[in-house]
Design an enzyme around this catalytic site. Structure first.
Site, PDB file in Angstrom:
ATOM      1  N   GLU A  13      34.198 -40.123  47.872  1.00 60.74           N
ATOM      2  CA  GLU A  13      33.938 -39.385  46.471  1.00 60.74           C
ATOM      3  C   GLU A  13      34.981 -38.230  46.317  1.00 60.74           C
ATOM      4  O   GLU A  13      35.509 -38.135  45.238  1.00 60.74           O
ATOM      5  CB  GLU A  13      32.637 -38.983  46.354  1.00 60.74           C
TER       6      GLU A  13
ATOM      7  N   ASP B 136      33.737 -53.033  47.036  1.00 59.89           N
ATOM      8  CA  ASP B 136      34.429 -53.110  45.816  1.00 59.89           C
ATOM      9  C   ASP B 136      35.951 -52.807  45.843  1.00 59.89           C
ATOM     10  O   ASP B 136      36.771 -53.448  45.669  1.00 59.89           O
ATOM     11  CB  ASP B 136      33.453 -52.544  44.464  1.00 59.89           C
TER      12      ASP B 136
ATOM     13  N   GLU C  79      21.031 -51.247  37.955  1.00 61.22           N
ATOM     14  CA  GLU C  79      21.824 -51.163  39.117  1.00 61.22           C
ATOM     15  C   GLU C  79      21.781 -52.405  39.914  1.00 61.22           C
ATOM     16  O   GLU C  79      22.956 -52.940  40.374  1.00 61.22           O
ATOM     17  CB  GLU C  79      21.324 -50.173  39.990  1.00 61.22           C
TER      18      GLU C  79
ATOM     19  N   GLU D 251      31.828 -49.484  34.837  1.00 63.64           N
ATOM     20  CA  GLU D 251      32.650 -50.786  35.288  1.00 63.64           C
ATOM     21  C   GLU D 251      32.551 -51.869  34.294  1.00 63.64           C
ATOM     22  O   GLU D 251      33.568 -52.626  34.157  1.00 63.64           O
ATOM     23  CB  GLU D 251      31.885 -51.461  36.573  1.00 63.64           C
TER      24      GLU D 251
ATOM     25  N   THR E 148      40.665 -46.371  41.063  1.00 60.59           N
ATOM     26  CA  THR E 148      39.288 -46.588  40.838  1.00 60.59           C
ATOM     27  C   THR E 148      38.400 -45.944  40.092  1.00 60.59           C
ATOM     28  O   THR E 148      37.325 -46.154  39.443  1.00 60.59           O
ATOM     29  CB  THR E 148      38.610 -46.976  42.357  1.00 60.59           C
TER      30      THR E 148
END
Ligand code: DMJ
Length: 858
Positions: free
Chosen positions: A124, A271, A365, A383, A469
């Protein structure tokens, strides 16, 4: 005529309406709306929360780690470094808020410290903070070079990025090169003060999502160490991919490189690993990343993609879906497919996601394959907006503007609160959560603003940049500013692809769908009513896949079947449709059986059953291990099993009307596997009066030693009407039975769970079983005289058999021996040995041991 004209006009209007055309004025209204929403969100953060990491939009205050109740892993993003401000900086430039950007940079330089004694997530911190600093530096540099702004700027953000890079580097101090998941910004990892470093695992995305930021940092700063570490981590993941499937698992041990979780998908946990392989190629121009991406991508499309669904599989048994639900993170994938130039599945999956948002307002989710809520939270993830943007860029289809408009409207209607935008706790109730994650500002508003902007309206050429990302901007010119620091550790041979990987690297409506302006609509239309609006949704997905050739030499279809996927016989219409497919070698239409996925999730064990030959001359000595069925009579609940004499069905496959019902009535039928479903065969034989069925494999030479035992499952329809016992024998064991029948004409068998094998009872178990043996002479009819043996408690059948055995052995010569050997070799102990042998051996063997029970096979 008037009527026809009216109809034509109406149809014209309808198709125009369907094309979702949007005027430039309307676009600009929505763009202004996006800006207003951004101001509300960012303004609230700066007003109520800054310098805290995040805004708590319900409490109208900042979230300071340590002052609020600990939320577990989510809090690992919070490093007391004004996370939301840094994550938002380059969004300010995209939205042309250059004053606010300049101000934000000044605040960052003045207020933000990166040496806090706090444990943060390496992943993160890399994507949000390092990426944020780099994106802001790149923007500041661009504005400075233009000469009208930021003239005071002297690469301070880059220096901060470098400092942060060095604070993350201790995480890479592992023998494998895979990074620790957490690092203490002040004390690093493992040191007594660090309060981290005891972790042994990390997620694949966590280890594989460093290269863009680290390579950019290396190339901008001249320090190669960052790019080297990120490349090494990618090399390890590549090396550790499952060689049979070319998939990766979700969690990996950072010391040994062993997979900890072997489920494989494109959403949570994996991902951005795939995303970074593709984008690393675009950013750095190093073809090794594209080669790896292409190999993974083929595997994803082969095993995980079931358009419009994307379902996790086991990396070792990739033909089996291990989940019946999808997570919202995978919504980025259509965007990545656009980058790959694979528009059709991108359109399909995106349309599916859109239908889910129509039903639940936002993407929950997690949601099931029937699009029901599996986990109702929605933390304002970007996304879906991201994929919508990419699809609009690639197709120019205004439909995607309408999708974007619906996102904007729903955010305002259901997430907007007086102090910003609040995450949705449960899409079913609409309740809010007191959080507004930084990615909402970093990503959501970028993609929405870009969606409704003309290229000319942006303050710079967006196509000169690639999005990380976290949607931070890195210039594609980085590939030429400096050569890659050193070649990759992996000496992977060059990958030969039939298809030139560059063929579709720039998706174009014209090249992909020449002269068909409505191609995207045509594709979408097939998925319009997925959620049950207009026509019922068929919950059992149908996929077309190319079947893998299994290492043990099984035919692909058989392997697939043994892994628990049923083949759906195609009706004539479907056959007509798929005529091309039929001609395409190795391509089948298969139906995933819903019960099977569950069986896989529960890791259900197959209870070995047996067919024990009890009539003379066998007298219980010949025992054939059989697979059970998930339907029909539950033999584990029959104290003494089910006994009967065997009769071959005619036709032997039992796929047509049964011709020898009069012979079968009251007997156990033998039926050959193949041509139609087990359940259908069983139903026909039950109707014909059979009291049980022994299915025999039609694959020559298959046997219990070499093939994993499986249990038969139904065909997806109800099998409640089937009450007779059903077992399955591989062909070598089956041949013993049919030979016995040919030779002795009357063969009585007992069907029962293996643990209750007659003659192997534990001493304490009573043996009060009455068994009738019908003695039949050679060539004699089954209705011969009967002799009744009554076994008393403690009396062992096999003791009586000893003498018989010798006599029979002489009579039958060599032929009897294999019968006995078969009986002794099969079963749990042997498969256990196989598993032990395989553990630590190659992956495919282990997979067989791991392989869950369950199979429905024709
Ligand atoms: C972002 O922080 C990044 O996109 C990450 O890769 C996964 N998704 C979150 C937002 O949902």
């Amino acid at each position: 005529m008037l009527k026809t004209l009216l109809l034509t006009l109406l149809c014209g209007w309808a198709s125009c309406h369907e094309s979702q055309h949007m005027t430039p004025e309307e676009k600009s209204v929505i763009r202004d709306q996006v800006v207003e929403m951004f101001d509300h969100a960012y303004g609230s953060y700066m007003k109520y929360a800054y310098p805290a990491d995040e805004l708590m939009p319900l409490s109208c205050r900042g979230r300071v780690r340590g002052l609020e109740p600990n939320r577990g892993d989510i809090d690992d993003s919070l490093g007391k470094f004004s996370l939301t401000l840094i994550d938002t900086l380059d969004t300010l430039v995209v939205l042309n808020k250059l004053d606010e950007f300049e101000e934000g940079v000044r605040k960052t330089l003045k207020d933000v410290r990166l040496d806090n004694d706090v444990v943060v997530s390496v992943f993160e911190t890399n994507i949000r903070v390092l990426g944020g600093l780099l994106g802001a530096h790149v923007m500041a540099d661009m504005l400075r070079k233009r000469g009208d702004r930021m003239q005071w700027y002297q690469d301070e953000l880059l220096h901060m990025a470098k400092e942060l890079g060095h604070r993350l580097l201790p995480a890479f101090n592992t023998t494998s090169g895979l990074p620790y998941p957490r690092v203490n910004l002040k004390h690093g990892v493992v040191s007594p003060l660090s309060r981290t470093g005891t972790e042994s695992d990390t997620c694949t995305a966590c280890a594989g999502t460093m290269i863009l930021e680290f390579a950019a940092l290396s190339r901008l700063s001249g320090e190669t160490v960052f790019e080297e570490h990120a490349r090494k981590a990618l090399d390890v993941l590549w090396e550790k991919r499952q060689r049979g499937s070319d998939l990766v698992g979700t969690v990996i041990n950072i010391h040994s490189g062993d997979w900890v979780r072997r489920d494989s998908g494109v959403g949570a946990g994996i991902d951005s690993y795939y995303e970074y392989l593709m984008k690393a190629y675009i950013l750095l121009g190093d073809s090794v990343f594209l080669e790896r991406f292409n190999i993974h991508y083929s595997a994803i499309m082969k095993y995980i993609s079931q358009p419009p669904l994307l379902l996790n599989v086991h990396m070792h048994n990739p033909t089996v879906s291990v989940r019946s639900w999808m997570d919202s993170l995978l919504a980025f994938f259509p965007g990545l497919q656009v980058l790959r130039g694979d528009l059709k599945p991108a359109i399909e999956t995106h349309e599916m996601l859109y239908q889910v948002t129509k039903q639940h307002k936002f993407l929950p989710e997690a949601f099931t394959t029937e699009f029901r809520v599996h986990w109702g939270q929605h933390p304002l993830r970007p996304e879906f907006a991201e994929s919508t943007y990419y699809l609009y860029k690639a197709t120019g289809d205004p439909y995607y503007l309408r999708v974007g408009q619906s996102i904007v409207e729903k955010l305002n209607a259901y997430a907007r609160v007086p102090c910003g935008f609040a995450a949705v706790q449960d899409v079913r109730t609409g309740t809010h959560e007191d959080r507004m994650d930084s990615f909402f500002l970093a990503e959501m508003f970028k993609y929405l603003y870009l969606l409704f902007s003309e290229k000319s309206q942006l303050p710079f050429d967006i196509d000169d940049y690639i999005f990380t990302t976290e949607a931070h901007l890195l210039p594609v010119s980085l590939s030429t500013t400096q050569a890659p620091c050193r070649p990759n550790a992996t000496d992977a041979p060059p990958v030969v692809h039939e298809e030139d990987p560059f063929t579709y690297s720039c998706p174009s409506v014209q090249t992909l769908f020449p002269n068909n302006p409505s191609f995207a609509k045509t594709i979408r239309d097939g998925y319009k009513y997925l959620t049950g609006v207009g026509r019922p949704f068929n919950s059992i997905p149908v996929r077309e896949i190319e079947l893998p050739l299994h290492d043990d030499g099984m035919e692909p279809v058989e392997f697939l079947k043994s892994m628990g996927i049923s083949l759906t016989p195609m009706n004539e219409a479907a056959l007509g449709e798929a005529r091309g497919l039929k001609e395409h070698k190795g391509v089948y239409r298969v139906k995933l059986v819903a019960q099977l996925s569950q069986a896989v999730e529960e890791e259900e064990e197959v209870v070995p059953h047996i067919v024990q030959l009890i009539s003379p001359p066998f007298l219980g000595r010949t025992v054939l291990t059989a697979g059970p069925a998930k339907f029909g009579m539950d033999l584990t609940k029959q104290e003494h099993g089910v006994k009967g004499s065997i009769v071959k069905a005619s036709p032997y496959t039992a796929c047509g009307p049964i011709e020898n019902a009069d012979q079968l009535r009251g007997h156990i039928a033998l039926a050959l596997r193949g041509d139609c479903m087990f359940a259908g065969k069983a139903r026909r034989l039950q109707e014909a009066g059979a009291t049980g069925v022994i299915f025999i494999d039609h694959r020559d030479g298959s046997n219990i030693e070499d093939s994993p035992l499986f249990q038969m499952v139904g065909d997806g329809d109800s099998t409640a009407d089937l009450t007779l016992p059903l077992v399955f024998l591989f062909s070598r064991e089956g041949a013993l039975l049919t030979t016995a029948l040919e030779e002795h004409h009357n063969v009585d068998v007992l069907l029962l769970p293996k643990e209750r094998q007659l003659g192997h009872d534990k001493p304490e178990q009573p043996l009060g079983v009455n068994i009738k043996f019908r003695l039949a002479g050679e060539g004699e009819a089954a209705e011969g005289p009967t002799l009744e043996f009554v076994l008393e408690k403690g009396e062992m059948l096999l003791e009586e058999e000893e003498e018989e055995e010798e006599e029979q052995g002489e009579e039958q010569g060599e032929e009897e021996q294999p019968l006995e050997e078969e009986g002794q070799l099969v079963g749990d102990a042997e498969s256990q040995r196989n598993c032990e042998k395989a553990s630590g051996a190659d992956d495919e063997d282990t997979a067989l041991c791991d392989s869950p029970a369950g199979s429905e096979q024709p």
